[in-house]
Write an enzyme that holds these catalytic residues in place. Structure first.
Site, PDB file in Angstrom:
ATOM      1  N   ASN A 115       0.814  -1.217   0.000  1.00 12.03           N
ATOM      2  CA  ASN A 115       0.000   0.000   0.000  1.00 12.03           C
ATOM      3  C   ASN A 115       0.847   1.267   0.000  1.00 12.03           C
ATOM      4  OD1 ASN A 115       0.904  -0.086   2.620  1.00 12.03           O
ATOM      5  ND2 ASN A 115      -1.079  -0.584   3.516  1.00 12.03           N
TER       6      ASN A 115
ATOM      7  N   ARG B 156       3.211   7.217  11.256  1.00 16.06           N
ATOM      8  CA  ARG B 156       2.725   6.714  12.537  1.00 16.06           C
ATOM      9  C   ARG B 156       2.504   7.888  13.485  1.00 16.06           C
ATOM     10  NH1 ARG B 156       1.373   3.060  10.137  1.00 16.06           N
ATOM     11  NH2 ARG B 156       1.969   0.876  10.326  1.00 16.06           N
TER      12      ARG B 156
ATOM     13  N   GLN C 289      -4.343   3.463  18.534  1.00 16.48           N
ATOM     14  CA  GLN C 289      -5.462   3.297  17.591  1.00 16.48           C
ATOM     15  C   GLN C 289      -6.351   2.157  18.067  1.00 16.48           C
ATOM     16  OE1 GLN C 289      -3.343   5.032  13.566  1.00 16.48           O
ATOM     17  NE2 GLN C 289      -4.085   2.964  13.531  1.00 16.48           N
TER      18      GLN C 289
ATOM     19  N   HIS D 167      -7.407   5.866  10.371  1.00 11.64           N
ATOM     20  CA  HIS D 167      -6.305   5.272   9.596  1.00 11.64           C
ATOM     21  C   HIS D 167      -6.875   4.513   8.388  1.00 11.64           C
ATOM     22  CE1 HIS D 167      -2.211   3.020  10.028  1.00 11.64           C
ATOM     23  NE2 HIS D 167      -2.466   3.333   8.774  1.00 11.64           N
TER      24      HIS D 167
END
Ligand code: NDP
EC number: 1.17.1.9
Length: 401
Positions: free
Chosen positions: A147, A285, A314, A333
């Site tokens: 990704n 991050r 998260q 995210h």
């Protein structure tokens, strides 16, 4: 036979999709630079469907169960009473995603006596305590490149969104207003600005390439310098460290992994080096930045905007200041889990599992830790240690929700 424990994000609130906006995905032969896409022997899913949420199961159930393995899939990952923590005690393999990370802390490693493989269905294995994996001989692998371009596209979108003040202007349209002055009082052109990336790996370099046609001045810092030909082609200015680079940039984008060396690299002190009114885009991050220092910098005008899709922990608690701070363009995210990306990381997860079960080597570019040491891409990009400290805070989301 193995027990595979897979932690995925929840299905959409209106249920697992039965139709999609598009009928198929464009075909890609290989990644930039030549790395091949995942090469599992087979897949049992339709490309372009939702694979990253619990009902999608990464398309793995048929493959695993037909080979006699057990698959447990859950989104319940935080706190001692979570399904994840209960099932972990006899799991051989944990599959998790950076979007909805099942934090593998030292305490959880101590409980997971059978654990042999921690597999990230995506990129970024900082939710795994790499030091414990090294000490316990657990292999850590991720689907490198799956990704990276998805994220690079997102970074470019967010840079433009912040500089041009897209989101607040869109809000005026939604609210029925025509407040042009309100829309543009914080809106500039990107042209001729200086944009710098911390790290020019797969994502960072792809961002630089995508931004070059915008006639900006491009800067980067990285532990290893790019080939001279690339520096020349993109007219890049290299800096020896992030702190050397910050004062030169109108926009800084963070594209390095989180490990002990990079944790909180943007903090109260280093923010003093930024130009007044700089923008930060961080899709790498959340913990690369000091949460409260960022919120303060937006309040006092040190920064003109901050966007990204990564938080710590998260899911972010409902009262996380980045949800509401001024001039933010945060999203949950999601940049690396478009339907396009899901197809690639599900196939890569399958490839890694096939290698693991068949005793074939996992590609070097997928390895982070193996045989008690950093390995493969991990040896190049990570440092030893643990970056999961404080992750228990993620449990607050459940309580608040
Ligand atoms: P790469 O491994 O290709 O690139 C990482 C780069 O970071 C490498 O060039 C590495 O340098 C560099 N680096 C590491 N430590 C430092 C440091 N201390 N200072 C400067 N540079 C450093 O990974 P990707 O580009 O594919 O991904 C980068 C990160 O983006 C991931 O680790 C992940 O955290 C995040 N990500 C986020 C996603 C999302 O959905 N938001 C999805 C995918 C990734 P070198 O190798 O030269 O040592």
């Amino acid at each position: 036979m193995a027990k595979v424990l897979c932690v995925l994000y929840d299905d959409p609130i209106d249920g697992y999709p039965t139709t999609y906006a598009r009928d198929n995905l464009p075909k890609i032969d290989h990644y930039p630079g030549g790395q091949t896409l995942p090469t599992p022997k087979a897949i049992d899913f339709t490309p372009g469907t939702m694979l990253g949420s619990v009902s999608g199961e990464l398309g793995l159930r048929k493959y695993l169960e037909s080979n006699g393995h057990t698959l447990v899939v859950t989104s319940d990952k935080d706190g001692p009473d979570s399904v994840f923590e209960k099932e972990l005690v006899d799991a051989d393999i944990v599959i998790s995603q950076p979007f909805w990370p099942a934090y593998l802390t030292p305490e959880r490693f101590a409980k997971a006596k059978n654990l042999k493989l921690a597999l990230t269905a995506g990129i970024g294995s900082d939710h795994v305590d790499l030091q414990s994996a090294i000490d316990r001989g657990v292999t850590v692998a991720e689907v490198t490149y799956c990704n990276s371009i998805s994220v690079a596209e997102h970074v470019v979108m967010m840079i433009l969104g912040l500089v041009r003040n897209y989101l607040p202007a869109h809000d005026w349209a939604r609210k029925g207003g025509w407040n042009i002055a309100d829309c543009v009082k914080h809106s500039y052109d990107l042209e001729a600005m200086s944009v710098g990336t911390v790290a020019a790996g797969r994502i960072g370099l792809a961002v630089l390439r995508r931004l070059a046609p915008f006639d900006v001045k491009l800067h980067y810092t990285d532990r290893h310098r790019l080939p001279e030909s690339v520096e020349k082609e993109l007219n890049l200015t290299w800096h020896a460290s992030p702190t050397d680079m910050y004062p030169h940039c109108d926009v800084v984008t963070l594209n390095c992994p989180l490990h002990p060396e990079t944790e909180h690299m943007v903090n109260e002190e280093t923010l003093k080096l930024f130009k007044r009114g700089a923008y930060i885009v961080n899709t790498a991050r959340g913990k690369l930045c000091d949460r409260d220092a960022i919120a303060r910098a937006l309040e006092n005008g040190t920064l003109a905007g901050y966007a990204g899709d990564v938080w710590f922990p998260q899911p972010a608690p409902a009262d996380h200041p980045w949800r509401t701070m001024a001039w933010n363009g945060m999203t949950p995210h999601m940049s690396g889990t478009s339907l396009t990306a899901q197809t690639r990381y599900a196939a890569g997860t399958r490839e890694i599992l096939e290698c693991f079960f068949e005793g074939r080597p996992i590609r070097d570019e997928y390895l982070i830790v193996q045989g008690g040491n950093l390995a493969g891409v991990g040896a190049h990009s990570y440092s030893k240690g643990n970056a999961t400290g404080g992750s228990e805070e993620a449990g607050k989301f459940k309580k608040a929700g």
